[in-house]
Design an enzyme around this catalytic site. Sequence first.
Site, PDB file in Angstrom:
ATOM      1  N   GLU A  86     -15.126 -18.603 -27.735  1.00  0.00           N
ATOM      2  CA  GLU A  86     -14.089 -17.778 -28.379  1.00  0.00           C
ATOM      3  C   GLU A  86     -13.584 -18.437 -29.656  1.00  0.00           C
ATOM      4  O   GLU A  86     -13.203 -19.615 -29.647  1.00  0.00           O
ATOM      5  CB  GLU A  86     -12.929 -17.569 -27.393  1.00  0.00           C
ATOM      6  CG  GLU A  86     -11.876 -16.618 -27.940  1.00  0.00           C
ATOM      7  CD  GLU A  86     -10.765 -16.323 -26.940  1.00  0.00           C
ATOM      8  OE1 GLU A  86     -10.995 -16.401 -25.717  1.00  0.00           O
ATOM      9  OE2 GLU A  86      -9.654 -16.029 -27.416  1.00  0.00           O
ATOM     10  N   LYS A 283      -4.186 -17.141 -19.083  1.00  0.00           N
ATOM     11  CA  LYS A 283      -5.557 -17.042 -19.626  1.00  0.00           C
ATOM     12  C   LYS A 283      -5.659 -17.939 -20.856  1.00  0.00           C
ATOM     13  O   LYS A 283      -6.655 -18.659 -21.045  1.00  0.00           O
ATOM     14  CB  LYS A 283      -5.869 -15.586 -19.980  1.00  0.00           C
ATOM     15  CG  LYS A 283      -7.293 -15.328 -20.408  1.00  0.00           C
ATOM     16  CD  LYS A 283      -7.532 -15.537 -21.890  1.00  0.00           C
ATOM     17  CE  LYS A 283      -8.973 -15.239 -22.268  1.00  0.00           C
ATOM     18  NZ  LYS A 283      -9.293 -15.663 -23.643  1.00  0.00           N
ATOM     19  N   ASP A 299     -16.619 -27.809 -12.844  1.00  0.00           N
ATOM     20  CA  ASP A 299     -16.808 -26.444 -12.344  1.00  0.00           C
ATOM     21  C   ASP A 299     -15.618 -25.585 -12.780  1.00  0.00           C
ATOM     22  O   ASP A 299     -14.530 -25.679 -12.198  1.00  0.00           O
ATOM     23  CB  ASP A 299     -16.915 -26.541 -10.808  1.00  0.00           C
ATOM     24  CG  ASP A 299     -17.089 -25.205 -10.133  1.00  0.00           C
ATOM     25  OD1 ASP A 299     -16.843 -24.166 -10.764  1.00  0.00           O
ATOM     26  OD2 ASP A 299     -17.457 -25.205  -8.951  1.00  0.00           O
ATOM     27  N   HIS A 396      -6.544 -15.359 -35.909  1.00  0.00           N
ATOM     28  CA  HIS A 396      -7.661 -14.934 -35.073  1.00  0.00           C
ATOM     29  C   HIS A 396      -8.696 -14.167 -35.891  1.00  0.00           C
ATOM     30  O   HIS A 396      -9.884 -14.423 -35.797  1.00  0.00           O
ATOM     31  CB  HIS A 396      -7.104 -14.041 -33.969  1.00  0.00           C
ATOM     32  CG  HIS A 396      -7.909 -14.076 -32.731  1.00  0.00           C
ATOM     33  ND1 HIS A 396      -7.764 -15.075 -31.806  1.00  0.00           N
ATOM     34  CD2 HIS A 396      -8.871 -13.267 -32.274  1.00  0.00           C
ATOM     35  CE1 HIS A 396      -8.594 -14.860 -30.827  1.00  0.00           C
ATOM     36  NE2 HIS A 396      -9.279 -13.768 -31.086  1.00  0.00           N
TER      37      HIS A 396
HETATM   38  C1  MEV Z   1      -6.486 -15.252 -26.291  1.00  0.00           C
HETATM   39  O1  MEV Z   1      -7.718 -15.731 -25.783  1.00  0.00           O
HETATM   40  C2  MEV Z   1      -5.352 -15.964 -25.601  1.00  0.00           C
HETATM   41  C3  MEV Z   1      -3.948 -15.455 -25.951  1.00  0.00           C
HETATM   42  O2  MEV Z   1      -3.874 -14.041 -25.728  1.00  0.00           O
HETATM   43  C4  MEV Z   1      -3.000 -16.201 -25.047  1.00  0.00           C
HETATM   44  C5  MEV Z   1      -1.573 -15.683 -25.060  1.00  0.00           C
HETATM   45  O3  MEV Z   1      -1.336 -14.496 -25.331  1.00  0.00           O
HETATM   46  O4  MEV Z   1      -0.686 -16.503 -24.730  1.00  0.00           O
HETATM   47  C6  MEV Z   1      -3.626 -15.701 -27.390  1.00  0.00           C
END
Ligand code: MEV
Length: 442
Positions: A86, A283, A299, A396
């Site tokens: 990513e 995430k 893992d 991003h």
């Molecule tokens: C993107 O991979 C992860 C984010 O969405 C985490 C978040 O919103 O805290 C930027």
Amino acid sequence: MKHQPVEGFSKLTKQGKIDWIINEYLDGDQTYETVLKQYWNDNAELQKLHEEFSENTISNFYMPYGIAPNFLIDGKLLALPMAVEESSVVAAASKAAKFWLDKGGFKTTIINTEKLGHTHFIFKAESHKILHFFNFSLKKKLFEATEDITANMRKRGGGILNIELIDKTAELPHYYQLKASFDTKDSMGANFINSCLEQFGKTLKEEVQKEESFTQEEKDSLQVVMNILSNFTPDCIVRAEVSCKIDDLNDDSGISNEEFAWKFKQAVTIAEIEPYRATTHNKGIMNGVDAVVIATGNDFRATEACAHAYAAKDGRYKSLTHCTIENGIFRFWIDLPISVGVVGGLTNLHPLVKFSLALLGKPSAQELMSILAVSGLAQNFAALRSLVTTGIQKGHMKMHLFNILNQMKATEDEKQYFVNYFKDKTVSHHEVMSELERLRKS
Ligand code: MEV
């Protein structure tokens, strides 16, 4: 087209597997063979090594391997290896590392390193009889029966820490567990734990047959359902934290330090009370954790499962990170349960894993736990910092720009043109495509 099942696929040669796949699923299109072979390694020995990691292999699947430098962790300056596909993840980690570098860096504490596993069994005997049998006979026998398996681990200072009998009959009729805790030192310990547990299952069956207090009917009712480690290791846990005076937060996004700290804390609190946000928040943490987990040959499915189970341990899914603002001090931390190893598994086999561990100064498993928690905390800090100030799309989409340009087979000159073009603009897919079309026409 309807496909035919295949017999003995695993026994085909690699070329045989490729031929079958291409004929059966890809209309015999040989260009797919070229795609697969493009990712083979020229070094036959290395290629063979990769093929032996898993089964039915026909190619390698590469991931970008990047470095996030400037991580000051417990006084040591480290460059973190990150295997992640990513865009922005490595850049975000690097930015967060730099931010905390002159503020004392990251501090970590290993809270505990205990791992767990269970023998799950059904036994239609009275609970008090089973408990008595466990306490006065079986427990000792379980330790004795696993002495050979644990000998090496005991030499390294680890082994089985404790074994308990757990009565689960209120939730499932006649269901009990042998719940064992382990110290697996520098290994993740999956094979060690599972070998001990499988021996527990055997010993349990043998000892029940010998036990005089059970009737024959009771003895015959015993069913060992399974013996398996638990990937939920709430007692194998590390804390990583950062703190500084609010005055030192020095955010460069144009809002005051106080407002930044307040908004940041609100963002964490929202993830503590709102599962929809907590899922994305965590995430983002795992973006940082998994990238280093993969680079160090561990893992990532296990670390993911454990982190999310822990996030839900109080009955509602919550943030893994927390934040306080007290007496002018901003404090941000993570409690991350994580079971990893630096010996065994891929660690002695995969050349890049060996490289990662060497780069990290050959850490112990505990030191690696600390590094992983820091990577997760840093990633979360970077994400929240963007979210509560500029939003994440600005950074991003700049990274995403290269993905779009690569898809369009842009030349190096075109790439450079677009870097300048978007210097002061927000990248959008539409804008890239129309500007590229205009550029190519002109
Ligand atoms: C993107 O991979 C992860 C984010 O969405 C985490 C978040 O919103 O805290 C930027």
